[in-house]
Design an enzyme around this catalytic site. Structure first.
Site, PDB file in Angstrom:
ATOM      1  N   ASP A   8      49.000  42.014  36.048  1.00  0.00           N
ATOM      2  CA  ASP A   8      47.936  42.100  37.243  1.00  0.00           C
ATOM      3  C   ASP A   8      46.425  41.854  36.824  1.00  0.00           C
ATOM      4  O   ASP A   8      46.365  42.269  35.624  1.00  0.00           O
ATOM      5  CB  ASP A   8      48.207  43.112  38.376  1.00  0.00           C
ATOM      6  CG  ASP A   8      47.355  43.301  39.214  1.00  0.00           C
ATOM      7  OD1 ASP A   8      47.364  42.094  40.153  1.00  0.00           O
ATOM      8  OD2 ASP A   8      46.595  44.125  39.687  1.00  0.00           O
TER       9      ASP A   8
ATOM     10  N   ASP B 260      43.084  42.699  38.395  1.00  0.00           N
ATOM     11  CA  ASP B 260      42.221  43.778  39.213  1.00  0.00           C
ATOM     12  C   ASP B 260      42.730  44.837  38.815  1.00  0.00           C
ATOM     13  O   ASP B 260      43.880  45.291  39.193  1.00  0.00           O
ATOM     14  CB  ASP B 260      41.568  43.429  40.548  1.00  0.00           C
ATOM     15  CG  ASP B 260      40.988  42.000  40.666  1.00  0.00           C
ATOM     16  OD1 ASP B 260      40.349  41.506  39.756  1.00  0.00           O
ATOM     17  OD2 ASP B 260      40.964  41.343  41.716  1.00  0.00           O
TER      18      ASP B 260
END
Length: 180
Positions: A8, A10
């Site tokens: 991922d 952020d």
């Protein structure tokens, strides 16, 4: 078949909701979290691919255009390359939250599509994320999962940052929990 780590963005690679930045809507708002470059470089040594899979609902909500997102990702990839770390491809979902699309995590379409494109054995691969939707997407795709944070009951492992998570992933690979 090849192996990959899906990250991922952020909260795993870069700061979000910190004193410096709320959301990343342009390259100058992109701040790497400590140890990320070293972590990705170490993963590059053991895996065929390292990918980023990220929900970017800000596009669907009108906070940013896809062109801006591409600039952010180009900046991220270039800065990592300067440190000897490689991201092979970035996949993103531009749709609004709750839009019902198949690509937005917790759905696994981004991971599965990259797996098909690059001939990845998803059972020999890992998804790393900082939300339950990341972990759910990894589980649905058939990967092992690592949660960045304090606790996630679905994850195979939990670590406070990507650097420590990468060390565990490499060790897990070496001891044969995920043999080639």
């Amino acid at each position: 078949m090849k192996r990959a780590v899906f990250l991922d963005r952020d909260g795993v690679i870069n700061e979000v909701l910190t004193h410096r930045v709320k959301f990343v809507n342009e390259p100058k708002q992109f701040y790497f979290l400590p140890g990320v470059e070293v972590a990705i470089k170490s993963l590059n040594d053991y895996f065929d691919y390292v990918f980023v899979v990220t929900n970017q609902g800000g596009i669907g909500l009108g906070f940013m255009k896809e062109k801006q997102l591409h600039k952010i990702h180009d900046h991220m990839v270039a800065e990592l390359e300067k440190k000897g770390a490689t991201i092979h491809e970035v996949a993103y979902c531009p749709h609004k939250p709750k839009a019902g699309c198949k690509c937005r995590k917790p759905n696994s379409k981004m991971i599965v599509d990259l797996g098909k494109k690059f001939k990845i054995d998803l059972e020999q691969s890992y998804m790393v994320g900082d939300t339950d939707t990341d972990i759910q997407a990894g589980k649905k795709a058939g990967t092992r999962t690592v949660f960045i944070g304090k606790h996630d009951p679905l994850a195979d492992a939990v670590y406070p940052n990507l650097k420590e998570a990468a060390q565990w992933i490499i060790q897990d690979l070496k001891i044969g929990n995920n043999p080639q």
